[in-house]
Structure formats: structure tokens, C-alpha cells
Motif scaffolding. Structure first.
Motif, PDB file in Angstrom:
ATOM      1  N   LEU A  65       0.481  -0.759  -0.115  1.00  0.00           N
ATOM      2  CA  LEU A  65      -0.124  -0.212   0.217  1.00  0.00           C
ATOM      3  C   LEU A  65       0.144   0.907   0.004  1.00  0.00           C
ATOM      4  O   LEU A  65       0.406   3.032  -0.549  1.00  0.00           O
ATOM      5  N   SER A  66       2.458   0.999   0.010  1.00  0.00           N
ATOM      6  CA  SER A  66       2.897   1.944   0.467  1.00  0.00           C
ATOM      7  C   SER A  66       3.651   2.599  -1.329  1.00  0.00           C
ATOM      8  O   SER A  66       3.808   3.875  -1.114  1.00  0.00           O
ATOM      9  N   ALA A 173      -9.130  -5.207   2.513  1.00  0.00           N
ATOM     10  CA  ALA A 173      -8.718  -6.302   2.657  1.00  0.00           C
ATOM     11  C   ALA A 173      -7.701  -5.665   4.089  1.00  0.00           C
ATOM     12  O   ALA A 173      -7.612  -6.374   5.583  1.00  0.00           O
ATOM     13  N   TYR A 174      -7.158  -4.525   3.797  1.00  0.00           N
ATOM     14  CA  TYR A 174      -6.269  -3.704   4.262  1.00  0.00           C
ATOM     15  C   TYR A 174      -7.073  -3.411   5.980  1.00  0.00           C
ATOM     16  O   TYR A 174      -7.207  -3.380   7.348  1.00  0.00           O
ATOM     17  N   GLY A 175      -8.122  -3.036   5.926  1.00  0.00           N
ATOM     18  CA  GLY A 175      -9.379  -2.432   7.315  1.00  0.00           C
ATOM     19  C   GLY A 175      -9.196  -3.500   8.180  1.00  0.00           C
ATOM     20  O   GLY A 175      -9.861  -3.264   9.236  1.00  0.00           O
ATOM     21  N   ALA A 195       0.476  -1.642  20.125  1.00  0.00           N
ATOM     22  CA  ALA A 195      -0.620  -1.728  19.622  1.00  0.00           C
ATOM     23  C   ALA A 195      -0.025   0.102  18.677  1.00  0.00           C
ATOM     24  O   ALA A 195      -0.345   0.621  17.658  1.00  0.00           O
ATOM     25  N   GLY A 196       1.207   0.428  19.425  1.00  0.00           N
ATOM     26  CA  GLY A 196       2.099   1.545  18.805  1.00  0.00           C
ATOM     27  C   GLY A 196       2.216   1.192  17.646  1.00  0.00           C
ATOM     28  O   GLY A 196       2.636   1.675  16.750  1.00  0.00           O
ATOM     29  N   LEU A 197       3.010  -0.258  16.971  1.00  0.00           N
ATOM     30  CA  LEU A 197       3.657  -0.253  15.719  1.00  0.00           C
ATOM     31  C   LEU A 197       2.696  -0.598  14.952  1.00  0.00           C
ATOM     32  O   LEU A 197       2.388   0.060  13.570  1.00  0.00           O
ATOM     33  N   VAL A 202      -0.714   2.532  10.464  1.00  0.00           N
ATOM     34  CA  VAL A 202      -1.899   2.912   9.674  1.00  0.00           C
ATOM     35  C   VAL A 202      -1.447   4.422   9.393  1.00  0.00           C
ATOM     36  O   VAL A 202      -2.314   4.776   8.434  1.00  0.00           O
ATOM     37  N   ALA A 203      -1.326   5.172  10.353  1.00  0.00           N
ATOM     38  CA  ALA A 203      -0.782   6.478  10.410  1.00  0.00           C
ATOM     39  C   ALA A 203       0.494   6.823   8.960  1.00  0.00           C
ATOM     40  O   ALA A 203       0.360   7.419   8.359  1.00  0.00           O
ATOM     41  N   TRP A 204       1.793   5.914   8.770  1.00  0.00           N
ATOM     42  CA  TRP A 204       2.543   5.785   8.114  1.00  0.00           C
ATOM     43  C   TRP A 204       1.718   5.786   6.509  1.00  0.00           C
ATOM     44  O   TRP A 204       1.257   6.466   5.852  1.00  0.00           O
TER      45      TRP A 204
END
Length: 344
Positions: A65-66, A173-175, A195-197, A202-204
Motif C-alpha cells: 500500500l505504500s 482487506a487492509y481495514g 499497539a504502537g507499531l 496505519v498512520a504511515w
């Protein structure tokens, strides 16, 4: 699939790409299992493999996705886009391995069918639970559909528009995968780093897409210059078009690519007939407009691919008035020959 299709010929670049991908996946899985066994002596080999396949799937999905927005921001990432479908198929195979091992370990030895067990195992006595496993199954089905239709045979027979819509389901699918991990693994883990990773991942992805969208926004602005009496619209100055390159403009809601080459100027649709790639970001090679995504080519004079290929894109009439480049915003049918404007 059909008599007109032959096995894909892997060139040297594809072999290097696939060997690097396979080697990287193998090293990741081996490293994950080794480190996991050292940190948790009670973990079984099956559990470690399930976790390894799951984390590798999630990591590759973020990479897949990136690539798109990274290519919009910097063309140096285009080699990754060229073989992105290889990454997608690999992601599905890893997800399938994760789902298959998890189903066998947790659902295959009961008195219910494994699939029924996956869909109903989390239902409590009153039918209330967080069904994270069906979410993962739904994501796996979408990844399967995308992997199964990744060959150009399906692109041709489904049509590029339908094929593109089908493969845009990768975001669904990602969601589903993010929810699957959030509602399943994270509710049983006490390590905040996990959780942080996930939040960082998601933020990335979201941040890259927003940056790419911001950059693309300017390409959809209509030229502010008035149209001529015959409907032609000034899109740019001649000096703004590099040799063997294009200037992209938006006319009547559609992006067009105006190419300058060999003392001539021609305009075609900016959308490649293969996978909707941006033709205006390509260049003229061997006398043909070459898509930067997968190398599909079109003659600038008629928007048709050279034989034996049959792809075509719409063309537009162009003329020069001094150093002003004017284009008729009304597209011609794909493959229509148009006399190029001559550069004095």
C-alpha cells in the motif's frame, strides 16, 4: 487460460526481484521463529510459525500500500511498482499459510467443521462476542480474488476499469486485517509496543496517501486561460514542455498529456489502457509514449500501440499560436490519428 496467452517470460530484472523477495521473506520467517523461541521457551513451533506468517503478511501489506503513493511523490520508487503484483501474490500466500496453520491448530480437531468453527467460535452463550476471526477470513478471501486475477489475462477480459475496481478492494482487506489484529491479538497482549507499531503503520499508510493526494490535487485544476472561438484551450507555453516529455493538464474533467518530440507536439489521454498509469509521467522511447508503470507504449500521433499490440488511448487535436499550446478538450475515439502541431 486461453490459446492466445503464453506463460509469462521472466526477464533478468524479475528474477532478481523475485529472488530478493523470496530471500527476504525466508530470512524474516527464520529470524522471527528463532527470536520468538529464545524469548518464549514455552511457545510451540506451530504457534511461532502462525505469528511469523501473520506479522510478515501485515508488513508486506503495508509495503504494497505504500508503493503507489511513494511513486507519486518520487519516481525513483517506480521499479517497485513494476512488479507490485508479485508482492501482492506473496502477501496472499503468507496470509493463506497463516490462516491454514491457525485453522488446523485451533479448529481442525473439534466436532464441528473447521470453517463453521472459525465463523462461530467466538460466539458466547448469548451470542455476543468480538468476531475477529471472520474478519481475517474475509480479508483472506479478498486477497485471494486479487491474487487469482493478477494475470493480464483477467485485466483484458474483465476490462481495465472493472479490474481496477476489483483490486482497489485491497484497502478493504487492509481495514479488515487491522481490525482482525486489533480485536484479536491486541486484546490479549499486555505489550503496548504492539499497539504502537500497528498505529504507526496505519498512520504511515494514511499519511503517504494524503501527501500524494495533496500533490495530485494541482493536476486536476482546469486552465484559467479563456478558450478560443473554436473551443481550443491554452494549456501551457511551449517552453514548459521538455523534449520527449509531457505537460499534464486537466480539460473538461479529464487529464491529458501533451508531448513534445522531434519538433512536434501531440496530445493523448493521460490514462494508460493497461492499468490506468499516468502516461504524462512517462517519456518518448523509440518514437512511442512509454508508460512509466509497466512500459506499455503508444504512438503519439494516433494513441495506438505498435503491432502486434492492440491497446489504444484517446487523442486530442493540438495547435500552436506562437509559443502558446492550445488543445481541443473534446477527445477523439481511441486510436484516432491526429496531425501533430509542428514546432517552428
Amino acid at each position: 487460460m486461453a490459446h492466445a496467452y503464453r506463460a509469462v517470460g521472466w526477464n533478468r530484472q524479475k528474477r532478481i526481484y523475485d529472488a530478493t523477495l523470496a530471500g527476504g521473506v525466508g530470512l524474516y520467517l527464520a529470524g522471527f521463529v528463532a527470536v520468538g523461541a529464545a524469548l518464549d521457551a514455552e511457545a510451540t513451533a506451530e504457534t511461532l510459525l502462525i505469528r511469523a506468517f501473520a506479522t510478515c503478511t501485515l508488513l508486506l501489506l503495508h509495503v504494497v500500500l505504500s508503493i503507489g503513493p511513494l511513486c507519486r511523490l518520487d519516481q525513483r520508487f517506480l521499479p517497485l511498482l513494476y512488479n507490485r503484483r508479485h508482492l501482492g501474490v506473496t502477501t496472499f500466500l503468507l496470509a493463506l499459510a497463516h490462516g491454514g496453520l491457525a485453522t488446523f491448530q485451533f479448529h481442525a480437531l473439534g466436532d464441528r467443521h473447521p470453517l463453521v468453527s472459525v465463523l462461530t467460535a467466538e460466539l458466547g452463550a448469548v451470542g455476543v462476542a468480538i468476531p475477529f476471526q471472520p474478519l481475517g477470513l474475509a480479508a483472506l478471501v479478498i486477497l485471494f480474488l486479487m491474487a487469482a486475477t493478477s494475470h493480464d489475462f483477467w485485466l483484458v477480459n474483465l476490462s481495465p476499469a472493472v479490474w481496477k475496481k476489483l483490486h482497489m478492494l485491497v484497502y478493504v482487506a487492509y481495514g479488515l486485517v487491522v481490525l482482525h489484529v486489533s480485536l484479536g491479538v491486541l486484546q490479549d497482549e499486555t505489550q503496548p509496543a504492539l499497539a504502537g507499531l500497528l498505529i504507526a503503520g496505519v498512520a504511515w499508510v494514511l499519511g503517504l496517501h494524503l501527501l500524494a493526494a495533496r500533490r495530485e490535487r494541482g493536476l486536476d485544476e482546469e486552465p484559467g486561460r479563456p478558450a478560443a472561438a473554436d473551443g481550443f484551450v491554452e494549456v501551457c507555453r511551449l517552453a514548459e514542455i521538455p523534449d520527449d516529455r509531457a505537460r499534464v493538464a486537466c480539460l473538461s474533467g479529464e487529464r491529458i498529456a501533451v508531448f513534445r518530440y522531434d519538433g512536434k507536439v501531440s496530445a493523448v489521454s493521460n490514462v494508460c489502457a493497461h492499468q490506468n498509469g499516468p502516461l504524462g509521467e512517462g517519456r518518448i522511447l523509440d518514437g512511442c509514449i512509454t508508460c512509466p508503470w509497466h512500459g506499455f507504449q503508444y504512438r503519439p500521433e494516433d494513441g495506438a500501440s505498435p503491432p502486434p499490440f492492440t491497446e489504444k488511448v484517446p487523442t486530442f487535436r493540438v495547435r500552436l499560436e506562437g509559443d502558446r499550446v492550445l488543445v481541443d478538450p473534446r477527445p477523439n475515439p481511441p486510436g484516432t490519428p491526429v496531425t501533430p502541431a509542428s514546432v517552428p
